[in-house]
Structure formats: structure tokens, C-alpha cells
Write an enzyme that holds these catalytic residues in place. Structure first.
Site, PDB file in Angstrom:
ATOM      1  N   ARG A 173       0.868  -1.172   0.000  1.00  0.00           N
ATOM      2  CA  ARG A 173       0.000   0.000   0.000  1.00  0.00           C
ATOM      3  C   ARG A 173       0.910   1.228   0.000  1.00  0.00           C
ATOM      4  O   ARG A 173       2.016   1.204   0.541  1.00  0.00           O
ATOM      5  CB  ARG A 173      -0.896   0.033   1.237  1.00  0.00           C
ATOM      6  CG  ARG A 173      -1.833  -1.162   1.370  1.00  0.00           C
ATOM      7  CD  ARG A 173      -2.644  -1.071   2.660  1.00  0.00           C
ATOM      8  NE  ARG A 173      -3.588  -2.177   2.798  1.00  0.00           N
ATOM      9  CZ  ARG A 173      -3.323  -3.313   3.445  1.00  0.00           C
ATOM     10  NH1 ARG A 173      -2.127  -3.488   4.008  1.00  0.00           N
ATOM     11  NH2 ARG A 173      -4.224  -4.264   3.535  1.00  0.00           N
ATOM     12  N   LYS A 197      -2.192  -2.594   7.979  1.00  0.00           N
ATOM     13  CA  LYS A 197      -3.381  -2.112   8.674  1.00  0.00           C
ATOM     14  C   LYS A 197      -3.553  -2.862   9.990  1.00  0.00           C
ATOM     15  O   LYS A 197      -3.255  -4.050  10.080  1.00  0.00           O
ATOM     16  CB  LYS A 197      -4.625  -2.306   7.803  1.00  0.00           C
ATOM     17  CG  LYS A 197      -4.710  -1.349   6.624  1.00  0.00           C
ATOM     18  CD  LYS A 197      -6.021  -1.534   5.887  1.00  0.00           C
ATOM     19  CE  LYS A 197      -6.171  -0.518   4.764  1.00  0.00           C
ATOM     20  NZ  LYS A 197      -7.459  -0.687   4.032  1.00  0.00           N
ATOM     21  N   HIS A 269      -1.909   3.214  -5.867  1.00  0.00           N
ATOM     22  CA  HIS A 269      -2.589   1.969  -5.527  1.00  0.00           C
ATOM     23  C   HIS A 269      -2.732   1.073  -6.753  1.00  0.00           C
ATOM     24  O   HIS A 269      -2.878  -0.143  -6.630  1.00  0.00           O
ATOM     25  CB  HIS A 269      -3.958   2.272  -4.920  1.00  0.00           C
ATOM     26  CG  HIS A 269      -4.379   1.269  -3.885  1.00  0.00           C
ATOM     27  ND1 HIS A 269      -3.717   1.110  -2.690  1.00  0.00           N
ATOM     28  CD2 HIS A 269      -5.387   0.363  -3.880  1.00  0.00           C
ATOM     29  CE1 HIS A 269      -4.296   0.158  -1.981  1.00  0.00           C
ATOM     30  NE2 HIS A 269      -5.311  -0.313  -2.680  1.00  0.00           N
ATOM     31  N   ARG A 272      -0.240  -1.635  -6.879  1.00  0.00           N
ATOM     32  CA  ARG A 272      -0.610  -2.754  -6.000  1.00  0.00           C
ATOM     33  C   ARG A 272      -1.604  -3.672  -6.714  1.00  0.00           C
ATOM     34  O   ARG A 272      -1.487  -4.901  -6.663  1.00  0.00           O
ATOM     35  CB  ARG A 272      -1.197  -2.207  -4.712  1.00  0.00           C
ATOM     36  CG  ARG A 272      -1.726  -3.246  -3.707  1.00  0.00           C
ATOM     37  CD  ARG A 272      -2.091  -2.528  -2.419  1.00  0.00           C
ATOM     38  NE  ARG A 272      -2.964  -3.295  -1.540  1.00  0.00           N
ATOM     39  CZ  ARG A 272      -2.527  -4.146  -0.613  1.00  0.00           C
ATOM     40  NH1 ARG A 272      -1.231  -4.361  -0.471  1.00  0.00           N
ATOM     41  NH2 ARG A 272      -3.375  -4.777   0.172  1.00  0.00           N
ATOM     42  N   HIS A 295      -4.107  -8.932   3.413  1.00  0.00           N
ATOM     43  CA  HIS A 295      -5.562  -8.905   3.576  1.00  0.00           C
ATOM     44  C   HIS A 295      -5.959  -9.798   4.747  1.00  0.00           C
ATOM     45  O   HIS A 295      -5.483 -10.930   4.864  1.00  0.00           O
ATOM     46  CB  HIS A 295      -6.264  -9.415   2.313  1.00  0.00           C
ATOM     47  CG  HIS A 295      -6.210  -8.454   1.175  1.00  0.00           C
ATOM     48  ND1 HIS A 295      -6.412  -8.838  -0.137  1.00  0.00           N
ATOM     49  CD2 HIS A 295      -5.972  -7.116   1.141  1.00  0.00           C
ATOM     50  CE1 HIS A 295      -6.310  -7.778  -0.915  1.00  0.00           C
ATOM     51  NE2 HIS A 295      -6.043  -6.724  -0.170  1.00  0.00           N
ATOM     52  N   TYR A 304      -9.508  -9.942  -7.159  1.00  0.00           N
ATOM     53  CA  TYR A 304      -8.507  -9.943  -8.224  1.00  0.00           C
ATOM     54  C   TYR A 304      -8.715 -11.092  -9.197  1.00  0.00           C
ATOM     55  O   TYR A 304      -8.260 -11.029 -10.337  1.00  0.00           O
ATOM     56  CB  TYR A 304      -7.099  -9.985  -7.619  1.00  0.00           C
ATOM     57  CG  TYR A 304      -6.749  -8.696  -6.927  1.00  0.00           C
ATOM     58  CD1 TYR A 304      -6.464  -7.542  -7.653  1.00  0.00           C
ATOM     59  CD2 TYR A 304      -6.732  -8.609  -5.540  1.00  0.00           C
ATOM     60  CE1 TYR A 304      -6.167  -6.347  -7.025  1.00  0.00           C
ATOM     61  CE2 TYR A 304      -6.435  -7.415  -4.899  1.00  0.00           C
ATOM     62  CZ  TYR A 304      -6.153  -6.289  -5.644  1.00  0.00           C
ATOM     63  OH  TYR A 304      -5.878  -5.108  -5.020  1.00  0.00           O
TER      64      TYR A 304
END
Length: 323
Positions: A173, A197, A269, A272, A295, A304
Site C-alpha cells: 500500500r 493495517k 494503488h 498494487r 488482507h 482480483y
């Protein structure tokens, strides 16, 4: 002018003419914002979003579209439903209405917990269905052109080449990329320690190309950019300060133009997304991709597969004689 643009223009005109929030409503809003800040420690932007949503509801009931003389804290389910219907009819996006419903649930849930209401009028309100746009990925040729766009003879150009290579090789990210400390890189083992995150740490492997450009940046460019100033961050500006997301965004757009790629279709982004899509196209395992991207849920990674499938459909339509 499109319907969406006309809707935005109309709302801006209405904003200039909107009445002041009723004093009683303003008091309830202020109490709620203060309480939720104390409970959850939300960022200023989030608190302002709550305030704006509730003020919009209060003003609506004072306008011709309003259908009640009650105070904000007394609205019933029918009133809230009418407000959502009003917004839907005035070109407010589903995402905006979903955010509003989150605000309303927080506000009336707080009133219920504090004993100011005996019911929650949002209990049966359903959020709008949000479209799930597919991530926009560049082609492999476009990525190659973008990666070679920086002028590597300059310290800033060498830095940008290393950043682009690292982002494409690792699927970082942009916030993770610009926040990397120098200590996160282990070139001997070929891995990168990333804080993602939720303060979740993950190890990401580096490819040979990314390692090569990182090594050159660390040996040649970073000492020039840092000078004698001790800076913890890995990627620095010419003023020996940490590069921020906005600066990197501008650099990406500039390099896209140099590479002959539409700048409006390129974002930090996007690299990514390209990393993930190209890995899947070359047979990567979905679980492995989930770990590389950081994730928490596999369902987030699965989007994806839709991108890869859509690209295959386009390829078939373009090249198959009966496509």
C-alpha cells in the site's frame, strides 16, 4: 451536463442556501460527537463526517422536503426512511447514503444507550447495495514503461525507481511504502518487514530487480538526500524529510505521462492492483497472494480473480476468430 454532474451542482446550490441547524439539534449533535470521540477516539475527519451527516438531516426537516417538526433526537423510522428516499431521488451516491446510515446507527444507538430513547429507529433500515468496482490494473508493458521513466542519474530519480520497483515487486500500500523505516529492509535475506493495517506485521519477499534498485538507492542516492541529518524513514526528499503520499502521487502521474500511459488511469494503488493481477495471471495461489497483500479476509483478495477473468475475456474477444 450529465445527470450526476447536475445533481452535484444542485446540491452545491442548495448548500449555499441551506438554513442554520436548529439550536436544540446542534446541542444533541455536539453531545454525540463529544461522546463518540471519548468512547472511540475517532479521527477529526471521522467526527466531522458524523457532524455533517447529522446537520444535513436536521436541515432537511426544516426545508420544504422535511415532513416532521420533531427534533433530531426524536425522529422515527418513517422519517429516516423518507430522508434516505429524498437523498436517493437527488442523486446522492449509494456510498454516501451507506455512510449516512452508519452515522444514524451510531447516533440513535448512543441515544438508546444513554436512556434518551426507548427504541432504535435505524434497526430495520437496510443499507444500499454498493457497486464493487474492479481494481484498475496496468498491463505488464505499461508497468515496464512506468518503471523505467525516472531519471536514475539524479538522486530523486533513483529513489523513485527504487520505490516503483519495490511497490510493484511487493504489492505494498502507498501508506506502507512511504512509512517504511530503513530498518525494515533486509537485503541479505531478500525480505521486507511491513507494518500494515491494524498494526499487523508481515514479511514480504523482494525480487531480484527490487533488491538491485534498493541497493543502489541505499548506496548512492539516500546518503545524498539525507546529508548529515539522521532520518529514520527509508525514502527521503531533497530536504532530508520523509516523502509523503501526495508527493509520491504527483511523481507517479508525472512518470506516467513520460511513459506514454494515461495519467488519469494511474495511481500509486494501481501498482498494487497490477502486482496482484499479474501474479494471478502467472498462476499464483490465492492464499499466498492474500498473505503478500496483507488482507485479513480472503474475500478481499478474491476480487482480483474477477480482474484476471475480465482480462482473459477481453483477450479472447480481441484475438479469437469467433470472439
Amino acid at each position: 451536463m450529465s445527470v450526476k454532474s447536475q445533481g452535484i451542482a444542485n446540491r452545491r446550490q442548495q448548500a449555499r442556501q441551506r438554513p442554520a441547524v436548529a439550536a436544540d439539534d446542534a446541542t444533541w449533535i455536539a453531545r454525540f460527537v463529544e461522546a463518540i470521540w471519548a468512547e472511540q477516539g475517532l479521527a477529526r475527519a471521522s467526527l466531522q463526517a458524523y457532524r455533517t451527516d447529522l446537520e444535513g438531516l436536521s436541515r432537511w426537516q426544516s426545508d420544504a422536503g422535511g415532513v416532521t417538526s420533531q427534533g433530531l433526537h426524536q425522529f422515527d423510522q418513517a422519517t429516516l426512511f423518507n430522508y434516505l428516499a429524498f437523498r436517493a431521488g437527488h442523486q446522492y451516491s449509494p456510498r454516501s447514503n451507506a455512510r449516512l446510515l452508519t452515522t444514524l446507527r451510531a447516533f440513535y444507538g448512543w441515544l438508546l444507550r444513554q436512556g434518551h430513547r426507548a427504541d432504535d429507529p435505524t434497526a430495520l433500515l437496510q443499507p444500499p447495495k454498493l457497486p464493487r468496482p474492479l481494481p484498475k490494473a496496468l498491463s505488464e508493458n505499461q508497468v515496464s514503461a512506468l518503471l523505467t521513466a525516472p531519471d536514475e542519474s539524479r538522486p530523486e530519480g533513483l529513489r523513485d525507481r527504487a520505490m516503483l520497483e519495490l511497490m510493484y515487486a511487493s504489492g505494498l500500500r502507498v501508506s506502507e511504502l512511504v512509512g517504511l523505516p530503513s530498518t525494515a529492509v533486509n537485503l541479505r535475506q531478500g525480505v521486507l518487514r511491513v507494518m500494515g493495517k491494524g498494526s499487523k506485521e508481515r514479511l514480504v519477499p523482494l525480487g531480484d530487480e527490487a533488491q538491485h534498485w534498493l541497493q543502489r538507492y541505499l548506496n548512492e542516492a539516500r546518503p545524498q538526500l539525507a546529508g548529515k541529518k539522521p532520518v529514520a524513514e527509508l525514502f527521503l526528499t531533497a530536504k532530508a524529510e520523509a516523502l509523503n503520499r501526495q508527493q509520491f502521487w504527483r511523481d507517479i502521474k508525472r512518470y506516467a505521462a513520460l511513459a506514454g500511459v494515461d495519467p488519469d488511469k494511474v495511481s500509486p494503488h494501481g501498482l498494487r492492483h497490477s502486482f496482484a493481477t499479474h501474479l494471478l495471471n502467472h498462476g499464483a495461489d490465492l492464499r499466498a497472494l492474500q498473505m503478500l497483500l496483507g488482507h485479513s479476509s480472503l474475500s478481499t483478495t478474491q476480487i482480483y480473480t474477477l480482474v484476471a477473468r475480465e482480462q482473459l475475456k477481453q483477450l479472447h474477444a480481441k484475438h479469437h476468430p469467433r470472439g
